[in-house]
Design a protein around this motif. Structure first.
Motif, PDB file in Angstrom:
ATOM      1  N   ALA A 116       1.196  -0.962  -0.194  1.00 12.64           N
ATOM      2  CA  ALA A 116      -0.290  -0.090  -0.152  1.00 12.64           C
ATOM      3  C   ALA A 116       1.031   0.884   0.124  1.00 12.64           C
ATOM      4  CB  ALA A 116      -1.010  -0.068   1.329  1.00 12.64           C
ATOM      5  N   ILE A 117       2.059   1.121   0.590  1.00 10.85           N
ATOM      6  CA  ILE A 117       3.284   2.453   0.756  1.00 10.85           C
ATOM      7  C   ILE A 117       3.438   2.292  -0.466  1.00 10.85           C
ATOM      8  CG2 ILE A 117       5.424   3.241   1.551  1.00 10.85           C
ATOM      9  CD1 ILE A 117       4.310   1.881   4.336  1.00 10.85           C
ATOM     10  N   ALA A 118       3.638   1.481  -1.686  1.00  9.19           N
ATOM     11  CA  ALA A 118       4.522   2.051  -2.918  1.00  9.19           C
ATOM     12  C   ALA A 118       3.518   2.108  -3.624  1.00  9.19           C
ATOM     13  CB  ALA A 118       4.861  -0.014  -3.236  1.00  9.19           C
ATOM     14  N   ALA A 119       2.293   1.688  -3.571  1.00 10.58           N
ATOM     15  CA  ALA A 119       1.153   2.096  -4.768  1.00 10.58           C
ATOM     16  C   ALA A 119       1.020   3.211  -4.334  1.00 10.58           C
ATOM     17  CB  ALA A 119      -0.050   1.309  -3.857  1.00 10.58           C
ATOM     18  N   PRO A 139       6.341  -3.171  -6.620  1.00  9.99           N
ATOM     19  CA  PRO A 139       6.647  -2.241  -8.382  1.00  9.99           C
ATOM     20  C   PRO A 139       6.334  -1.217  -8.196  1.00  9.99           C
ATOM     21  CG  PRO A 139       4.207  -4.333  -7.107  1.00  9.99           C
ATOM     22  CD  PRO A 139       5.564  -4.009  -6.355  1.00  9.99           C
ATOM     23  N   GLY A 140       7.401  -0.995  -9.289  1.00  9.23           N
ATOM     24  CA  GLY A 140       7.696   0.578  -9.257  1.00  9.23           C
ATOM     25  C   GLY A 140       8.683   1.061  -8.237  1.00  9.23           C
ATOM     26  N   MET A 141       9.278   0.263  -7.012  1.00  6.74           N
ATOM     27  CA  MET A 141       9.851   1.429  -6.270  1.00  6.74           C
ATOM     28  C   MET A 141      10.937   1.260  -6.543  1.00  6.74           C
ATOM     29  SD  MET A 141       7.346   2.483  -4.538  1.00  6.74           S
ATOM     30  CE  MET A 141       8.464   3.384  -3.347  1.00  6.74           C
ATOM     31  N   ARG A 142      11.752   0.048  -7.436  1.00  2.98           N
ATOM     32  CA  ARG A 142      12.633   0.364  -7.854  1.00  2.98           C
ATOM     33  C   ARG A 142      13.415   1.207  -7.749  1.00  2.98           C
ATOM     34  NH1 ARG A 142      17.560   0.032  -9.001  1.00  2.98           N
ATOM     35  NH2 ARG A 142      18.552  -1.380  -8.939  1.00  2.98           N
ATOM     36  N   GLU A 143      13.032   2.295  -8.857  1.00  3.22           N
ATOM     37  CA  GLU A 143      13.535   3.820  -8.724  1.00  3.22           C
ATOM     38  C   GLU A 143      13.422   4.914  -8.687  1.00  3.22           C
ATOM     39  OE1 GLU A 143      15.204   1.306 -12.080  1.00  3.22           O
ATOM     40  OE2 GLU A 143      15.832   3.851 -12.244  1.00  3.22           O
TER      41      GLU A 143
END
Ligand code: PMP
Ligand code: GLN
Length: 392
Positions: free
Chosen positions: A191-194, A226-230
């Protein structure tokens, strides 16, 4: 003498004073108390890793300035650790930065990424250097409070969502969490990542307790979502994992653009540090899995010893799923002011602890909570537990 008439400490730092850890360790020393305040182990890490440091010193490795990003051996070992443990691939040359402990990685990240006026969301109670570094960067901290419920602390995702504004630059996360011992779950991290992706935020995640989890709680790095690597700067250090807190070897892993930014600040803080120790930590990161399992098992039994002792002494205990701290509520003892309680504790029973209120902006919310560290020898913890029995 006009320079002397205004306060010497600038207004960014004026509210911070001396860290609670220094104050309480000094109190432990002056009163001869058992120090369950500042979080440092009372035994050193593996002998072969100490020997590796001695060898590096003797062989003349790292006695002069190491390379700015860290010695290649250590950067490679950090990347290998992230890969084998979390299936996260980082290029040791462009995506890994060695720092003077996690403390410098946190400071450099905030100094590099925060503009004056930016808001930085931090989970409250927060580790004390977060507030000071946000202030040094000219940012505004926005606490989101973890709340105690049914024996553990929980993040309210709605509160986190509501705390994000147009001025929010980044979220400063910490899991496993000091001082509450909370380990954020897959659902919470997801949820934090989203939210970070949706609101286009950076995240700095302090994972220094990544190896200290208990009862099957699993540490998951936010960067793997998802989406957090960058958009994530992941920070850890050798202090907790290998019981060498004095070596001050830490690191950040992130995308090349983020690492370049963080290094821009880091190069003017320490430039480099801990040369020979970097070689030793490179070896430590390659210790077999049994090392990490034994560390966890040892700390888990110490957690139980101290938690049970504190419960028997009359505290309400929030049994931690990670870290080496246990947070307690002192209200069942008829107390409500953690500061006063911790200042009197050495006199009353010869034990030192930390008042959690120092980790809060909302001091009233933290007032009745007190943190004890269990990274001590069993006989020391047993002695502390015996002393604490006298309280109730
Ligand atoms: N982050 C947290 C949450 C900590 O508890 C600590 C200190 N133990 C640090 C960072 C600092 O780590 P280091 O000693 O590697 O600078
Ligand atoms: N991180 C340690 C703690 O929380 C202390 C580090 C320090 O003394 N600054 O106890």
């Amino acid at each position: 003498m006009a320079a002397m008439t205004r306060p010497l400490l600038n207004r960014r730092l004026a509210e911070f004073g001396t860290t609670i850890f220094a104050e309480m360790s000094a109190l432990a020393l002056s009163t001869g108390s058992i120090n369950l305040g500042q979080g440092f182990p009372d035994t050193d890490g593996p002998e072969e890793i100490r020997e590796a440091a001695v060898r590096a010193l003797r062989d003349g490795r790292g006695n002069q300035y190491p390379p700015g990003p860290g010695v290649p051996e250590l950067r490679t070992a950090i990347a290998a650790h992230q890969q084998s443990r979390y299936a996260l691939a980082f290029d040791p040359d462009t995506e890994v930065l060695v720092t003077a402990g996690a403390t410098e990685a946190i400071a450099a990240s905030l100094l590099a990424l925060v503009e004056p006026g930016d808001e930085v969301i931090a989970l409250e109670p927060y580790y004390d250097s977060y507030a000071a570094c946000i202030a040094m960067a000219g940012g505004t901290r926005v606490p989101v409070t973890l709340r105690p419920r049914e024996g553990a602390y929980h993040l309210d995702l709605d509160e986190l969502r509501d705390a994000i504004t147009d001025r929010t630059r980044l979220i400063l996360l910490n899991t496993p969490h000091n001082p509450t011992g909370t380990v954020l779950t897959r659902e919470e991290l997801g949820a934090i990542a989203a939210l970070a992706v949706e609101r286009d935020l950076l995240v700095i995640t302090d994972e220094v307790y990544e190896h200290l989890t208990f009862d099957g709680a699993e540490h998951l790095p936010l960067a793997s979502f998802p989406g957090m690597r960058e958009r994530t700067v992941t920070i850890s250090s050798a202090g907790k994992t290998f019981s060498f807190t004095g070596w001050k070897v830490g690191w950040a892993t992130a995308s090349p653009a983020l690492i370049t930014a963080v290094r821009s600040a880091k190069q003017f803080l320490t430039y480099v540090s801990a040369g020979p120790f970097q070689y030793a930590v490179a070896e430590a990161l390659r210790l077999p899995g049994t090392y990490f399992e034994n560390l966890r098992a040892d700390l888990s039994s110490k957690r139980d010893l101290l938690s049970d002792g504190l419960t028997a002494a009359g505290f309400e205990v929030y049994k931690p799923a990670g870290t080496y701290f246990v947070t307690t509520d002192i209200r069942p003892l008829g107390e409500s002011d953690g500061f006063a309680f911790c200042r009197a504790l050495p006199e009353r029973c010869g034990v030192v602890a930390i008042p959690n209120a120092v980790f809060y902006d909302h001091r009233d919310q933290g007032a009745p909570f007190v943190r004890f560290a269990f990274c001590k020898r069993t006989e020391v913890l047993q002695d502390a537990v015996d002393r604490l029995k006298g309280l109730s």
